[in-house]
Design an enzyme around this catalytic site. Sequence first.
Site, PDB file in Angstrom:
ATOM      1  N   PHE A   1     137.531  40.017  62.666  1.00 21.33           N
ATOM      2  CA  PHE A   1     136.840  39.224  62.194  1.00 21.33           C
ATOM      3  C   PHE A   1     135.620  38.569  63.201  1.00 21.33           C
ATOM      4  CE2 PHE A   1     135.074  36.008  59.312  1.00 21.33           C
ATOM      5  CZ  PHE A   1     134.817  36.615  58.057  1.00 21.33           C
TER       6      PHE A   1
ATOM      7  N   ARG B   1     126.861  31.089  60.806  1.00 21.77           N
ATOM      8  CA  ARG B   1     125.741  31.906  60.797  1.00 21.77           C
ATOM      9  C   ARG B   1     124.659  31.872  61.755  1.00 21.77           C
ATOM     10  NH1 ARG B   1     126.560  34.265  55.592  1.00 21.77           N
ATOM     11  NH2 ARG B   1     127.447  33.053  53.905  1.00 21.77           N
TER      12      ARG B   1
ATOM     13  N   ASP C   1     132.541  46.515  56.027  1.00 20.70           N
ATOM     14  CA  ASP C   1     134.058  46.284  56.549  1.00 20.70           C
ATOM     15  C   ASP C   1     134.940  47.469  55.767  1.00 20.70           C
ATOM     16  OD1 ASP C   1     136.202  44.031  57.386  1.00 20.70           O
ATOM     17  OD2 ASP C   1     136.713  44.774  55.760  1.00 20.70           O
TER      18      ASP C   1
ATOM     19  N   LYS D   1     124.046  36.522  51.874  1.00 20.45           N
ATOM     20  CA  LYS D   1     123.397  35.708  53.017  1.00 20.45           C
ATOM     21  C   LYS D   1     123.565  36.487  54.318  1.00 20.45           C
ATOM     22  CE  LYS D   1     124.130  31.279  50.811  1.00 20.45           C
ATOM     23  NZ  LYS D   1     125.012  30.057  50.966  1.00 20.45           N
ATOM     24  N   GLY D   2     124.538  37.097  54.682  1.00 19.97           N
ATOM     25  CA  GLY D   2     124.846  37.676  55.804  1.00 19.97           C
ATOM     26  C   GLY D   2     123.804  38.350  56.696  1.00 19.97           C
TER      27      GLY D   2
ATOM     28  N   GLU E   1     122.344  45.632  55.515  1.00 21.91           N
ATOM     29  CA  GLU E   1     123.461  45.003  55.388  1.00 21.91           C
ATOM     30  C   GLU E   1     123.805  44.429  56.604  1.00 21.91           C
ATOM     31  OE1 GLU E   1     125.496  43.419  53.944  1.00 21.91           O
ATOM     32  OE2 GLU E   1     126.424  44.312  52.399  1.00 21.91           O
ATOM     33  N   ASP E   2     124.728  43.520  56.647  1.00 20.01           N
ATOM     34  CA  ASP E   2     124.929  42.920  57.980  1.00 20.01           C
ATOM     35  C   ASP E   2     126.316  43.672  58.596  1.00 20.01           C
ATOM     36  OD1 ASP E   2     126.646  42.094  55.905  1.00 20.01           O
ATOM     37  OD2 ASP E   2     126.728  39.853  56.361  1.00 20.01           O
TER      38      ASP E   2
ATOM     39  N   ASP F   1     129.350  34.629  58.751  1.00 20.50           N
ATOM     40  CA  ASP F   1     130.015  33.318  58.475  1.00 20.50           C
ATOM     41  C   ASP F   1     131.585  33.555  58.386  1.00 20.50           C
ATOM     42  OD1 ASP F   1     130.052  34.567  55.857  1.00 20.50           O
ATOM     43  OD2 ASP F   1     130.486  32.376  55.126  1.00 20.50           O
TER      44      ASP F   1
ATOM     45  N   LYS G   1     132.951  48.611  60.869  1.00 24.40           N
ATOM     46  CA  LYS G   1     134.365  48.818  61.110  1.00 24.40           C
ATOM     47  C   LYS G   1     134.806  49.894  60.803  1.00 24.40           C
ATOM     48  CE  LYS G   1     134.936  43.484  60.907  1.00 24.40           C
ATOM     49  NZ  LYS G   1     135.738  42.544  59.924  1.00 24.40           N
TER      50      LYS G   1
HETATM   51  P1  IMP Z   1     133.109  45.185  52.584  1.00 21.98           P
HETATM   52  O1  IMP Z   1     132.770  45.239  51.053  1.00 21.98           O
HETATM   53  O2  IMP Z   1     134.615  44.940  52.779  1.00 21.98           O
HETATM   54  O3  IMP Z   1     132.660  46.368  53.311  1.00 21.98           O
HETATM   55  O4  IMP Z   1     132.623  43.869  53.120  1.00 21.98           O
HETATM   56  C1  IMP Z   1     131.181  43.749  53.052  1.00 21.98           C
HETATM   57  C2  IMP Z   1     130.967  42.197  53.281  1.00 21.98           C
HETATM   58  O5  IMP Z   1     132.100  41.294  53.967  1.00 21.98           O
HETATM   59  C3  IMP Z   1     129.893  41.712  54.222  1.00 21.98           C
HETATM   60  O6  IMP Z   1     128.439  41.967  53.759  1.00 21.98           O
HETATM   61  C4  IMP Z   1     130.122  40.298  54.747  1.00 21.98           C
HETATM   62  O7  IMP Z   1     129.568  39.555  54.043  1.00 21.98           O
HETATM   63  C5  IMP Z   1     131.586  40.590  54.635  1.00 21.98           C
HETATM   64  N1  IMP Z   1     132.290  40.522  55.681  1.00 21.98           N
HETATM   65  C6  IMP Z   1     133.138  41.754  56.123  1.00 21.98           C
HETATM   66  N2  IMP Z   1     133.787  41.587  57.298  1.00 21.98           N
HETATM   67  C7  IMP Z   1     133.228  40.424  57.763  1.00 21.98           C
HETATM   68  C8  IMP Z   1     133.321  39.866  59.248  1.00 21.98           C
HETATM   69  O8  IMP Z   1     134.094  40.441  60.188  1.00 21.98           O
HETATM   70  N3  IMP Z   1     132.612  38.628  59.407  1.00 21.98           N
HETATM   71  C9  IMP Z   1     132.089  38.143  58.366  1.00 21.98           C
HETATM   72  N4  IMP Z   1     131.797  38.592  57.076  1.00 21.98           N
HETATM   73  C10 IMP Z   1     132.491  39.934  56.986  1.00 21.98           C
END
Ligand code: IMP
Length: 182
Positions: free
Chosen positions: A157, A170, A108, A49-50, A104-105, A164, A136
Site C-alpha cells: 500500500f 495526498r 491495483d 481524487k487520487g 488514473e493514479d 491517500d 501493481k
Molecule cells: P483497483 O480497482 O483495485 O485497481 O483500485 C483502484 C483504486 O484503488 C485506485 O484508483 C486508488 O484509489 C485505490 N488504491 C489501490 N491501491 C492503492 C494504494 O496502494 N494506495 C492508495 N490507493 C490505492
Amino acid sequence: MAQIANLPLRLSPYLSAEKIQSRVKELAREISPHFFPSSEPLIAVCVLKGSFMFYSDLIRELDGNIECEFLAVSSYSGMTSSGEVKVTLDLNRAIEGKNVLLVEDIVDTGLTMNFLIQWLKSRKPKNLKTVALLLKPDALKTKCDLDFVGFKIPNDFVVGYGLDYQGYYRNLPYIAQVQSFN
Ligand code: IMP
C-alpha cells in the site's frame, strides 16, 4: 470495513518527487504522438481524487489542445477494494467521436480501470487511451488494457502524490510505502 488507523502511519519513501516528475515528462513524450499534432482536441479525463496531482503535472507536459474533464468513482473502503465501482461524478460533456485520455493514479486489482474503460467505451469515443502512474502487476484480478504505465510497483500500500490512506497523505510530493498501520 478497515479499522481506523492511528495516524501518523510509519512510512518509508519509495518514489522521490524528482523521479516522479522525470517519469511524468517521459510519459507525456510517449503519449503526445498518439494525439498530436492532430489539431483535434484531446479530452483528458482525471479520475478523482487520487489522480489529481499526476493529472495536473501530466497535462502541463502535453503540448496540444486539451479539454479537462473530471469524474469520480468510489470502490475502496480503507485499504481494500469493495469490488463494486460506482460513478459518483459524471463527465460534463459527451465524448462520442472524440479523442480521450483516461488518467488514473494506480491500478491495483484492475477492477476500477476495467470498469471505467468499458464505461467510457460505451460512450463511443473515437480514440481512447489509458494511462496509470502506478501498476501493481501482482494484485491484478482482471485483464486491464493499459496503454501507458509510469511505474510497476510491488503489491504494497502506497500513499502520497494524490494517493491517500483514509483521506490523508495526498499532499505528499513523493510516494511512500506504508510500513505499518498501527
Ligand atoms: P483497483 O480497482 O483495485 O485497481 O483500485 C483502484 C483504486 O484503488 C485506485 O484508483 C486508488 O484509489 C485505490 N488504491 C489501490 N491501491 C492503492 C494504494 O496502494 N494506495 C492508495 N490507493 C490505492
